[in-house]
Design a protein around this motif. Structure first.
Motif, PDB file in Angstrom:
ATOM      1  N   SER A  68       0.822  -1.213   0.000  1.00 11.79           N
ATOM      2  CA  SER A  68       0.000   0.000   0.000  1.00 11.79           C
ATOM      3  C   SER A  68       0.853   1.260   0.000  1.00 11.79           C
ATOM      4  CB  SER A  68      -0.918   0.010   1.229  1.00 11.79           C
ATOM      5  OG  SER A  68      -1.512   1.277   1.403  1.00 11.79           O
ATOM      6  N   GLN A  69       0.699   2.084  -1.035  1.00  8.71           N
ATOM      7  CA  GLN A  69       1.419   3.352  -1.066  1.00  8.71           C
ATOM      8  C   GLN A  69       0.926   4.280   0.038  1.00  8.71           C
ATOM      9  OE1 GLN A  69       2.482   5.020  -4.882  1.00  8.71           O
ATOM     10  NE2 GLN A  69       2.016   7.087  -4.170  1.00  8.71           N
ATOM     11  N   PHE A  75       3.803   6.401   6.808  1.00  7.03           N
ATOM     12  CA  PHE A  75       4.957   6.111   7.660  1.00  7.03           C
ATOM     13  C   PHE A  75       5.948   7.262   7.659  1.00  7.03           C
ATOM     14  CE2 PHE A  75       9.375   4.845   7.968  1.00  7.03           C
ATOM     15  CZ  PHE A  75       9.399   4.282   9.227  1.00  7.03           C
ATOM     16  N   PHE A  76       6.335   7.706   6.483  1.00  7.79           N
ATOM     17  CA  PHE A  76       7.345   8.760   6.411  1.00  7.79           C
ATOM     18  C   PHE A  76       6.789  10.092   6.924  1.00  7.79           C
ATOM     19  CE2 PHE A  76       9.256   5.754   3.361  1.00  7.79           C
ATOM     20  CZ  PHE A  76      10.545   5.728   3.872  1.00  7.79           C
ATOM     21  N   ALA A  77       5.530  10.383   6.637  1.00 10.41           N
ATOM     22  CA  ALA A  77       4.936  11.631   7.121  1.00 10.41           C
ATOM     23  C   ALA A  77       4.892  11.654   8.649  1.00 10.41           C
ATOM     24  CB  ALA A  77       3.541  11.803   6.534  1.00 10.41           C
ATOM     25  N   GLU A  78       4.481  10.545   9.246  1.00  9.15           N
ATOM     26  CA  GLU A  78       4.375  10.488  10.702  1.00  9.15           C
ATOM     27  C   GLU A  78       5.741  10.483  11.377  1.00  9.15           C
ATOM     28  OE1 GLU A  78       1.832   7.164  11.533  1.00  9.15           O
ATOM     29  OE2 GLU A  78       0.132   8.058  10.460  1.00  9.15           O
ATOM     30  N   THR A  88      11.831   1.506  -9.453  1.00  7.46           N
ATOM     31  CA  THR A  88      12.710   0.351  -9.616  1.00  7.46           C
ATOM     32  C   THR A  88      11.902  -0.773 -10.240  1.00  7.46           C
ATOM     33  OG1 THR A  88      12.255  -0.814  -7.533  1.00  7.46           O
ATOM     34  CG2 THR A  88      13.836   1.030  -7.450  1.00  7.46           C
ATOM     35  N   ARG A  89      12.569  -1.854 -10.585  1.00  8.31           N
ATOM     36  CA  ARG A  89      11.858  -2.984 -11.180  1.00  8.31           C
ATOM     37  C   ARG A  89      10.935  -3.669 -10.167  1.00  8.31           C
ATOM     38  NH1 ARG A  89      16.871  -5.022  -9.829  1.00  8.31           N
ATOM     39  NH2 ARG A  89      16.977  -7.155  -9.003  1.00  8.31           N
ATOM     40  N   HIS A  90      11.133  -3.398  -8.870  1.00  6.98           N
ATOM     41  CA  HIS A  90      10.302  -4.020  -7.837  1.00  6.98           C
ATOM     42  C   HIS A  90       9.144  -3.138  -7.398  1.00  6.98           C
ATOM     43  CE1 HIS A  90      13.291  -7.126  -7.549  1.00  6.98           C
ATOM     44  NE2 HIS A  90      14.217  -6.271  -7.195  1.00  6.98           N
ATOM     45  N   GLY A  91       9.174  -1.863  -7.769  1.00  5.29           N
ATOM     46  CA  GLY A  91       8.148  -0.913  -7.349  1.00  5.29           C
ATOM     47  C   GLY A  91       8.792   0.413  -6.983  1.00  5.29           C
ATOM     48  N   ARG A  92       8.003   1.338  -6.499  1.00  2.18           N
ATOM     49  CA  ARG A  92       8.542   2.650  -6.104  1.00  2.18           C
ATOM     50  C   ARG A  92       9.367   2.496  -4.827  1.00  2.18           C
ATOM     51  NH1 ARG A  92       4.519   7.327  -5.742  1.00  2.18           N
ATOM     52  NH2 ARG A  92       6.287   8.571  -6.457  1.00  2.18           N
ATOM     53  N   HIS A  93      10.556   3.058  -4.850  1.00  6.34           N
ATOM     54  CA  HIS A  93      11.514   2.921  -3.757  1.00  6.34           C
ATOM     55  C   HIS A  93      11.566   4.237  -2.986  1.00  6.34           C
ATOM     56  CE1 HIS A  93      15.719   1.237  -2.533  1.00  6.34           C
ATOM     57  NE2 HIS A  93      15.226   2.002  -1.583  1.00  6.34           N
ATOM     58  N   PHE A  94      11.143   4.179  -1.710  1.00  4.99           N
ATOM     59  CA  PHE A  94      11.160   5.340  -0.828  1.00  4.99           C
ATOM     60  C   PHE A  94      12.355   5.195   0.109  1.00  4.99           C
ATOM     61  CE2 PHE A  94       6.932   4.983  -2.367  1.00  4.99           C
ATOM     62  CZ  PHE A  94       6.266   6.200  -2.203  1.00  4.99           C
ATOM     63  N   GLU A  95      13.145   6.263   0.265  1.00  2.00           N
ATOM     64  CA  GLU A  95      14.321   6.180   1.123  1.00  2.00           C
ATOM     65  C   GLU A  95      14.544   7.492   1.857  1.00  2.00           C
ATOM     66  OE1 GLU A  95      19.105   5.069   0.867  1.00  2.00           O
ATOM     67  OE2 GLU A  95      17.876   5.176  -0.954  1.00  2.00           O
ATOM     68  N   ALA A  98      18.236   5.921   7.240  1.00  2.00           N
ATOM     69  CA  ALA A  98      18.547   4.489   7.293  1.00  2.00           C
ATOM     70  C   ALA A  98      17.378   3.609   6.881  1.00  2.00           C
ATOM     71  CB  ALA A  98      18.988   4.111   8.711  1.00  2.00           C
ATOM     72  N   ILE A  99      16.267   4.215   6.478  1.00  2.00           N
ATOM     73  CA  ILE A  99      15.060   3.443   6.185  1.00  2.00           C
ATOM     74  C   ILE A  99      14.702   3.512   4.702  1.00  2.00           C
ATOM     75  CG2 ILE A  99      12.603   3.144   6.690  1.00  2.00           C
ATOM     76  CD1 ILE A  99      13.130   4.364   9.441  1.00  2.00           C
ATOM     77  N   GLU A 100      14.538   2.347   4.101  1.00  2.00           N
ATOM     78  CA  GLU A 100      14.068   2.213   2.725  1.00  2.00           C
ATOM     79  C   GLU A 100      12.800   1.367   2.740  1.00  2.00           C
ATOM     80  OE1 GLU A 100      17.254   0.798  -0.003  1.00  2.00           O
ATOM     81  OE2 GLU A 100      18.399   0.696   1.857  1.00  2.00           O
ATOM     82  N   ILE A 101      11.819   1.759   1.970  1.00  2.00           N
ATOM     83  CA  ILE A 101      10.626   0.928   1.801  1.00  2.00           C
ATOM     84  C   ILE A 101      10.323   0.821   0.311  1.00  2.00           C
ATOM     85  CG2 ILE A 101       8.208   0.552   2.363  1.00  2.00           C
ATOM     86  CD1 ILE A 101       8.536   2.311   4.803  1.00  2.00           C
ATOM     87  N   ILE A 102      10.182  -0.400  -0.145  1.00  2.00           N
ATOM     88  CA  ILE A 102       9.761  -0.652  -1.518  1.00  2.00           C
ATOM     89  C   ILE A 102       8.246  -0.798  -1.521  1.00  2.00           C
ATOM     90  CG2 ILE A 102       9.826  -2.260  -3.452  1.00  2.00           C
ATOM     91  CD1 ILE A 102      12.672  -3.011  -2.534  1.00  2.00           C
ATOM     92  N   CYS A 103       7.575   0.032  -2.285  1.00  2.00           N
ATOM     93  CA  CYS A 103       6.131  -0.074  -2.422  1.00  2.00           C
ATOM     94  C   CYS A 103       5.846  -1.036  -3.572  1.00  2.00           C
ATOM     95  CB  CYS A 103       5.514   1.297  -2.691  1.00  2.00           C
ATOM     96  SG  CYS A 103       3.713   1.260  -2.772  1.00  2.00           S
TER      97      CYS A 103
END
Length: 222
Positions: A68-69, A75-78, A88-95, A98-103
């Motif tokens: 879920s986007q 998460f990042f807003a809070e 990316t080939r796996h989905g949108r990459h948020f970074e 030290a925290i990365e989340i692949i959507c």
């Protein structure tokens, strides 16, 4: 389980599984894994879990994956973080930091995406899946984690006939059936939480336990 089910729940705000603090069994037992500072920790079906912030604050790099986007953006807003977003080939990459989340879909991650993960923390993934998907999850996604990877797995155990999942009951015997071929398994703690969950998950149940397992991927695993 249809991915749209989870997207609808996030879009409608039906996310009762979210916690406003880090998971107690995680904070109690994380040190037992012996993950070195700076080690990358994989968090599948991450949602907007506070556990990711705790892991980052403890000196680890975090790689979450979440369908879920809306959950990722919340998460990042809070957290008060402004992530960089790249496709990316796996989905949108948020970074951010030290925290990365692949959507994207956790099942679409390959061994290359997970190759430097020193650990996996699983509180809300295995128990979110019905039995056939749990088998696929262990057989496919966990199999892509590198040899030597360490895991902290949190499960729930209750009479499944008394309540529909998710979250689903995952008994000790099933944990061992799913992971024993490629992972060593140690039960670190089994905790009775029925009394504290009477107005929530425990409503209508006669018993409710949560357990923490330490997993270590064997060097002989594929």
């Amino acid at each position: 389980m249809d991915p749209q089910y989870w997207l609808d729940r996030w879009n409608e705000g039906r996310t009762g599984w979210q916690q406003d603090r880090p998971t107690p069994l995680m904070t109690a037992h994380w040190a037992a894994l012996g993950v070195a500072p700076g080690g990358r920790v994989f968090v599948p079906l991450a949602g907007k879990s506070q556990d990711m912030r705790w892991l980052a604050d403890s000196g680890h790099r975090v790689l979450g994956v979440e369908l879920s986007q809306a959950a990722v953006e919340q998460f990042f807003a809070e957290a008060g973080l402004e992530p960089r977003v790249t496709p990316t080939r796996h989905g949108r990459h948020f970074e951010a930091g030290a925290i990365e989340i692949i959507c994207g879909d956790a099942f679409a991650l390959d061994a290359e995406a997970l190759r430097d993960c020193a650990a996996v923390f699983d509180r809300a993934a295995l128990i979110a899946l019905p039995p056939p998907m749990r088998q696929r999850y262990a057989r496919e996604l966990y199999a892509r984690l590198p040899r030597g990877c360490r895991g902290l797995l949190i499960t729930l155990d209750y009479p499944q006939q008394q309540k529909d999942g998710p979250p689903f009951a995952v008994h000790d015997a099933e944990v061992r059936t799913l992971f024993a071929n490629d992972w060593s398994i140690d039960l670190l703690e089994r905790r009775d939480i029925l009394a504290q969950e009477q107005d929530g998950l425990g409503a209508g149940l006669t018993e409710l336990h949560t357990s923490a397992y330490r997993l270590v991927r064997r060097s002989s695993a594929p």
